[in-house]
Design a protein around this motif. Structure first.
Motif, PDB file in Angstrom:
ATOM      1  N   ALA A  30       7.799  11.133   6.835  1.00  0.00           N
ATOM      2  CA  ALA A  30       8.327  11.334   5.479  1.00  0.00           C
ATOM      3  C   ALA A  30       9.109  10.103   5.024  1.00  0.00           C
ATOM      4  O   ALA A  30       8.996   9.674   3.868  1.00  0.00           O
ATOM      5  N   LEU A  31       9.869   9.504   5.935  1.00  0.00           N
ATOM      6  CA  LEU A  31      10.633   8.309   5.577  1.00  0.00           C
ATOM      7  C   LEU A  31       9.711   7.131   5.253  1.00  0.00           C
ATOM      8  O   LEU A  31      10.026   6.315   4.388  1.00  0.00           O
ATOM      9  N   PHE A  32       8.566   7.026   5.934  1.00  0.00           N
ATOM     10  CA  PHE A  32       7.614   5.978   5.591  1.00  0.00           C
ATOM     11  C   PHE A  32       7.188   6.111   4.135  1.00  0.00           C
ATOM     12  O   PHE A  32       7.097   5.121   3.409  1.00  0.00           O
ATOM     13  N   LEU A  33       6.940   7.337   3.689  1.00  0.00           N
ATOM     14  CA  LEU A  33       6.517   7.547   2.307  1.00  0.00           C
ATOM     15  C   LEU A  33       7.644   7.217   1.334  1.00  0.00           C
ATOM     16  O   LEU A  33       7.430   6.576   0.305  1.00  0.00           O
ATOM     17  N   VAL A  34       8.867   7.647   1.658  1.00  0.00           N
ATOM     18  CA  VAL A  34      10.018   7.398   0.783  1.00  0.00           C
ATOM     19  C   VAL A  34      10.330   5.904   0.708  1.00  0.00           C
ATOM     20  O   VAL A  34      10.538   5.353  -0.382  1.00  0.00           O
ATOM     21  N   VAL A  35      10.374   5.231   1.839  1.00  0.00           N
ATOM     22  CA  VAL A  35      10.696   3.798   1.868  1.00  0.00           C
ATOM     23  C   VAL A  35       9.610   2.998   1.148  1.00  0.00           C
ATOM     24  O   VAL A  35       9.906   2.043   0.419  1.00  0.00           O
ATOM     25  N   TYR A  36       8.364   3.408   1.308  1.00  0.00           N
ATOM     26  CA  TYR A  36       7.260   2.735   0.606  1.00  0.00           C
ATOM     27  C   TYR A  36       7.434   2.847  -0.906  1.00  0.00           C
ATOM     28  O   TYR A  36       7.337   1.853  -1.632  1.00  0.00           O
ATOM     29  N   GLU A  37       7.666   4.065  -1.387  1.00  0.00           N
ATOM     30  CA  GLU A  37       7.820   4.257  -2.839  1.00  0.00           C
ATOM     31  C   GLU A  37       9.026   3.484  -3.357  1.00  0.00           C
ATOM     32  O   GLU A  37       8.975   2.891  -4.435  1.00  0.00           O
ATOM     33  N   ASN A  38      10.111   3.477  -2.605  1.00  0.00           N
ATOM     34  CA  ASN A  38      11.293   2.735  -3.018  1.00  0.00           C
ATOM     35  C   ASN A  38      10.991   1.238  -3.110  1.00  0.00           C
ATOM     36  O   ASN A  38      11.340   0.587  -4.100  1.00  0.00           O
ATOM     37  N   LEU A  39      10.360   0.687  -2.085  1.00  0.00           N
ATOM     38  CA  LEU A  39      10.044  -0.741  -2.069  1.00  0.00           C
ATOM     39  C   LEU A  39       9.104  -1.092  -3.218  1.00  0.00           C
ATOM     40  O   LEU A  39       9.322  -2.081  -3.931  1.00  0.00           O
ATOM     41  N   LYS A  40       8.076  -0.292  -3.410  1.00  0.00           N
ATOM     42  CA  LYS A  40       7.106  -0.544  -4.477  1.00  0.00           C
ATOM     43  C   LYS A  40       7.774  -0.492  -5.854  1.00  0.00           C
ATOM     44  O   LYS A  40       7.591  -1.397  -6.678  1.00  0.00           O
ATOM     45  N   GLU A  41       8.575   0.545  -6.097  1.00  0.00           N
ATOM     46  CA  GLU A  41       9.243   0.667  -7.393  1.00  0.00           C
ATOM     47  C   GLU A  41      10.266  -0.444  -7.587  1.00  0.00           C
ATOM     48  O   GLU A  41      10.406  -0.983  -8.688  1.00  0.00           O
ATOM     49  N   LEU A  42      10.981  -0.793  -6.543  1.00  0.00           N
ATOM     50  CA  LEU A  42      11.972  -1.862  -6.634  1.00  0.00           C
ATOM     51  C   LEU A  42      11.303  -3.169  -7.044  1.00  0.00           C
ATOM     52  O   LEU A  42      11.769  -3.865  -7.954  1.00  0.00           O
ATOM     53  N   ILE A  43      10.194  -3.494  -6.401  1.00  0.00           N
ATOM     54  CA  ILE A  43       9.490  -4.742  -6.695  1.00  0.00           C
ATOM     55  C   ILE A  43       8.934  -4.745  -8.112  1.00  0.00           C
ATOM     56  O   ILE A  43       9.090  -5.724  -8.850  1.00  0.00           O
ATOM     57  N   THR A  44       8.310  -3.667  -8.529  1.00  0.00           N
ATOM     58  CA  THR A  44       7.690  -3.655  -9.858  1.00  0.00           C
ATOM     59  C   THR A  44       8.700  -3.418 -10.976  1.00  0.00           C
ATOM     60  O   THR A  44       8.655  -4.096 -12.001  1.00  0.00           O
TER      61      THR A  44
END
Length: 198
Positions: A30-44
């Motif tokens: 679950a943390l992999f999914l959360v950290v991924y979405e956070n990183l992706k949204e942060l970058i974009t």
């Protein structure tokens, strides 16, 4: 057939109600999914906001409209790729960070699509907790870079202040730190116990 006669260790532990490992793996996944979405949204989102110079109310929500420079930045690239390239060009991330993003995205896809096998197949390796932490730290680094390079210089109250750069973080990143501490509390406690015992 008895539980002990089964050929799969992970399944045996699950059936014997030893749920610690599967619970941990579900939390890590679950943390992999959360950290991924956070990183992706942060970058974009950070790049999109940087190029936003107009705001409109659309369906009762204030929405930023990026200027022509943003469209030029995209120039036929996908949004995520273009925004990553922008971070690289600006020095917010290094080439090594860029490679980490690639590894993390690929691995997160494996976690999302192969979770059943990861949980029950003895041949599948344990989830890569180190990669999860590296991606989370990278998001914090990017977040800090934007705050120090754009938000602090624009805030007159902070311009001449001494700032401990290592402690700079947005509320969102602080929330994610706490989320990881809660989800992985048992791991952190084990590490602390091992450190105290050595």
């Amino acid at each position: 057939m008895e539980i002990d006669d089964l050929p799969y260790e992970k399944l045996k532990r699950l059936l014997k109600e030893d749920h610690a490992e599967i619970s941990l793996n579900l939390r890590i996944a679950a943390l992999f999914l959360v950290v991924y979405e956070n990183l992706k949204e942060l970058i974009t989102d950070r790049v999109r906001d940087f190029f936003t110079n107009e705001w409109r109310s659309i369906d009762g929500e204030l929405v930023g409209i990026p200027g022509k420079e943003y469209a030029s930045l995209l120039n036929g690239k996908g949004v995520f790729r273009a925004c990553r390239d922008f971070h690289l060009e600006m020095g917010a991330i290094s080439p090594d960070d860029n490679q980490l993003i690639d590894r993390f995205i690929k691995y997160r896809g494996e976690v999302a699509h192969e979770l059943y096998a990861i949980l029950l197949d003895d041949k599948k390796a344990a989830l890569d907790l180190q990669l999860l932490f590296q991606a989370h730290l990278l998001a914090k680094k990017i977040d800090r870079w934007w705050i120090l390079n754009f938000e602090v210089p624009l805030n007159e109250d902070l311009v001449d202040q001494s700032i401990d750069e290592e402690k700079v973080a947005s509320g969102r990143q602080l929330f994610l730190d706490q989320l990881m501490r809660v989800a992985l509390k048992d791991i952190f406690e084990l590490v602390e116990e091992e450190a105290d015992g050595s």
